[in-house]
Design an enzyme around this catalytic site. Structure first.
Site, mmCIF file in Angstrom:
data_model
loop_
_atom_site.group_PDB
_atom_site.id
_atom_site.type_symbol
_atom_site.label_atom_id
_atom_site.label_comp_id
_atom_site.label_asym_id
_atom_site.label_seq_id
_atom_site.Cartn_x
_atom_site.Cartn_y
_atom_site.Cartn_z
ATOM 1 N N ARG A 84 0.825 -1.234 0.000
ATOM 2 C CA ARG A 84 0.000 0.000 0.000
ATOM 3 C C ARG A 84 0.850 1.272 0.000
ATOM 4 N NH1 ARG A 84 -3.638 -2.761 3.697
ATOM 5 N NH2 ARG A 84 -5.315 -3.627 2.438
ATOM 6 N N LYS B 175 3.668 12.206 -10.546
ATOM 7 C CA LYS B 175 2.733 11.467 -11.402
ATOM 8 C C LYS B 175 3.349 10.119 -11.724
ATOM 9 C CE LYS B 175 0.054 14.915 -13.898
ATOM 10 N NZ LYS B 175 -0.203 15.517 -15.223
ATOM 11 N N GLU C 198 9.873 19.348 -23.911
ATOM 12 C CA GLU C 198 9.240 19.594 -22.601
ATOM 13 C C GLU C 198 9.784 20.889 -21.976
ATOM 14 O OE1 GLU C 198 6.676 17.948 -21.569
ATOM 15 O OE2 GLU C 198 6.791 15.881 -22.286
ATOM 16 N N LYS D 19 8.495 23.913 -13.044
ATOM 17 C CA LYS D 19 7.605 22.787 -12.740
ATOM 18 C C LYS D 19 7.311 22.716 -11.251
ATOM 19 C CE LYS D 19 6.034 18.340 -13.343
ATOM 20 N NZ LYS D 19 6.059 17.132 -14.111
ATOM 21 N N GLU E 161 -3.423 18.233 -9.803
ATOM 22 C CA GLU E 161 -3.967 18.686 -11.093
ATOM 23 C C GLU E 161 -5.462 18.987 -11.044
ATOM 24 O OE1 GLU E 161 -2.005 17.034 -14.591
ATOM 25 O OE2 GLU E 161 -3.935 17.127 -15.607
ATOM 26 N N ARG F 239 -2.029 22.884 -12.845
ATOM 27 C CA ARG F 239 -1.067 21.876 -13.311
ATOM 28 C C ARG F 239 -1.434 21.312 -14.682
ATOM 29 N NH1 ARG F 239 1.852 16.918 -9.985
ATOM 30 N NH2 ARG F 239 2.986 16.116 -11.780
ATOM 31 N N ASN G 140 0.192 20.172 -19.516
ATOM 32 C CA ASN G 140 -0.175 19.242 -20.587
ATOM 33 C C ASN G 140 -0.307 19.941 -21.931
ATOM 34 O OD1 ASN G 140 -0.372 16.765 -19.094
ATOM 35 N ND2 ASN G 140 -2.135 17.690 -18.088
ATOM 36 N N HIS H 134 0.079 18.043 -25.043
ATOM 37 C CA HIS H 134 -0.152 16.630 -24.745
ATOM 38 C C HIS H 134 -1.527 16.142 -25.201
ATOM 39 C CE1 HIS H 134 3.382 17.401 -22.399
ATOM 40 N NE2 HIS H 134 3.444 16.162 -21.951
ATOM 41 N N HIS I 72 -0.969 12.940 -27.164
ATOM 42 C CA HIS I 72 -1.388 11.604 -26.717
ATOM 43 C C HIS I 72 -2.189 10.885 -27.803
ATOM 44 C CE1 HIS I 72 -0.968 12.421 -22.109
ATOM 45 N NE2 HIS I 72 0.185 12.201 -22.693
ATOM 46 N N HIS J 243 7.837 10.284 -26.909
ATOM 47 C CA HIS J 243 6.806 11.102 -26.266
ATOM 48 C C HIS J 243 7.037 12.604 -26.534
ATOM 49 C CE1 HIS J 243 3.975 12.647 -23.392
ATOM 50 N NE2 HIS J 243 4.941 13.235 -22.708
HETATM 51 N N1 GLY Z 1 4.139 16.113 -17.142
HETATM 52 C C1 GLY Z 1 3.112 16.943 -16.687
HETATM 53 C C2 GLY Z 1 2.916 16.920 -15.219
HETATM 54 O O1 GLY Z 1 3.718 16.364 -14.501
HETATM 55 O O2 GLY Z 1 1.947 17.455 -14.729
#
Ligand code: GLY
Length: 351
Positions: free
Chosen positions: A112, A134, A176, A214, A224, A228, A232, A235, A239, A252
């Site tokens: 856990r 993430k 990025e 960041k 998020e 946040r 993206n 993205h 994606h 990516h």
């Molecule tokens: N890669 C985007 C984030 O970490 O929110």
């Protein structure tokens, strides 16, 4: 009758991000290092020479986005049980973004949740993926759709690991960095326009600026709920491109580069960005040989694929659109016709 469980709590999940040569890392309990054969061959000796722990186990998984699956996670967890890791053990994710995401996810699940450390070895993971907690894997519905927020205990960013990085991977990381600058930091973007990241100390400066940006965003919105999502940028489109090409054609960061060009096109269409600013972004991406276009096979199915995006509500697609350079708008009010008009510009028959 209603019984309430009061779970209000203050959690301090703060952690350091070291940028510079890998320091000595001391861990009290057992450590599992998750990596892949390529990174192990290139850099494991360096890591082991800096690491002291009660016991160290190496777990390798195959390299490639196609292995970023629940099946791989299950095999990693099996190995962790084989080695009898416990709640005091730690996992070190040693590799690029895929290893970092899977390592963090396995750590979040094992018993856990156990602690983990990120030691990113690609530019993309150093400037973005290793920071912010993430974690997760892909499934047939899309990228990173299964996962958890699980913050690392520390991140060690050693730019010397990048000396062996292939140039495509370098470009993917730059995408990025550009993302961070366009959305949050106009002066950083101007700096990127005027400095080549392959020269002198520029790369280390850019890593630092990107990580600071960041970290500032994650501090404001860890899970998020709002801001946040701006990270993206590129993205939402990227994606879909990755999914359509089954993760085999583009790295990516490369699909994010194309995604940013598409997002800019949409931003121009709705009056958020000037054509000149879109061109400025394109020029920086071009300098690192990033792809800027994708031949869309079927505009309607590309459009429908947006609805699987985690940011999108039931019936509205959320787009992250730059507001000029250094600003960003998170919007779900762009109408389908406008989106499809922009997608049509990338239709393979119009290319
Ligand atoms: N890669 C985007 C984030 O970490 O929110």
């Amino acid at each position: 009758m209603t019984i309430s469980i009061n779970l209000k709590r203050i959690i301090d999940d703060s952690y350091p991000i070291h940028i510079g040569p890998l320091p000595e890392i001391k861990v009290e309990g057992k450590v599992a290092v998750l990596t892949n054969p390529k990174i192990a061959g290139l850099h494991l000796k360096t890591l082991l020479s800096r690491l002291s722990a009660k016991e160290v186990y190496i777990i390798t998984v195959p390299d490639g986005e196609q292995y970023k699956t629940l099946q791989t996670i299950e095999s990693v967890l099996d190995r962790m049980f084989d080695h009898r890791l416990n709640r005091k053990s730690q996992l070190i994710a040693f590799g690029g973004g895929i290893i970092g995401d899977m390592g963090g996810f396995a750590a979040s699940l094992y018993n856990r949740g156990i602690d983990f450390i990120q030691i990113p070895t690609t530019l993309l993971s150093q400037v973005d993926a290793s920071v912010g907690g993430k974690t997760g894997v892909n499934n047939r519905f899309g990228k990173n759709l299964i996962g958890a927020f699980h913050q690392p205990r520390a991140v060690y960013i050693d730019p010397s690991f990048l000396h062996t990085l292939p140039s495509r991977e370098f470009g993917a990381g730059v995408a990025e960095i550009v993302k961070m600058a366009v959305t949050f930091n106009a002066s950083f973007f101007e700096w990127l326009e005027n400095n080549d990241l392959r020269e002198g100390e520029n790369l280390q400066i850019a890593i630092q600026k990107a990580v600071e940006t960041k970290a500032g965003v994650v501090e404001q919105d860890e899970k998020e709920q709002g801001l946040r999502a701006a990270l993206n940028y590129g993205h939402t489109f990227g994606h879909v491109i990755e999914n359509e090409t089954e993760y085999t054609t583009y790295l990516h960061g490369e699909s994010v580069a194309i995604g940013m060009v598409m997002a800019n096109e949409l931003a121009c269409e709705v009056g958020l960005m000037s054509a000149n600013d879109a061109l400025r972004v394109q020029k920086v991406l071009e300098r690192y040989d990033l792809p800027l276009s994708y031949p869309i096979e079927d505009v309607e199915s590309f459009y429908q694929a947006f609805f699987l995006d985690k940011k999108s509500a039931d019936s509205a697609i959320t787009f992250i659109l730059p507001r000029g350079i250094g600003g960003v708008e998170i919007t779900d009010t762009v109408d389908a016709q406008t989106v499809k008009k922009v997608l049509s510009k990338f239709d393979r028959r119009n290319a």
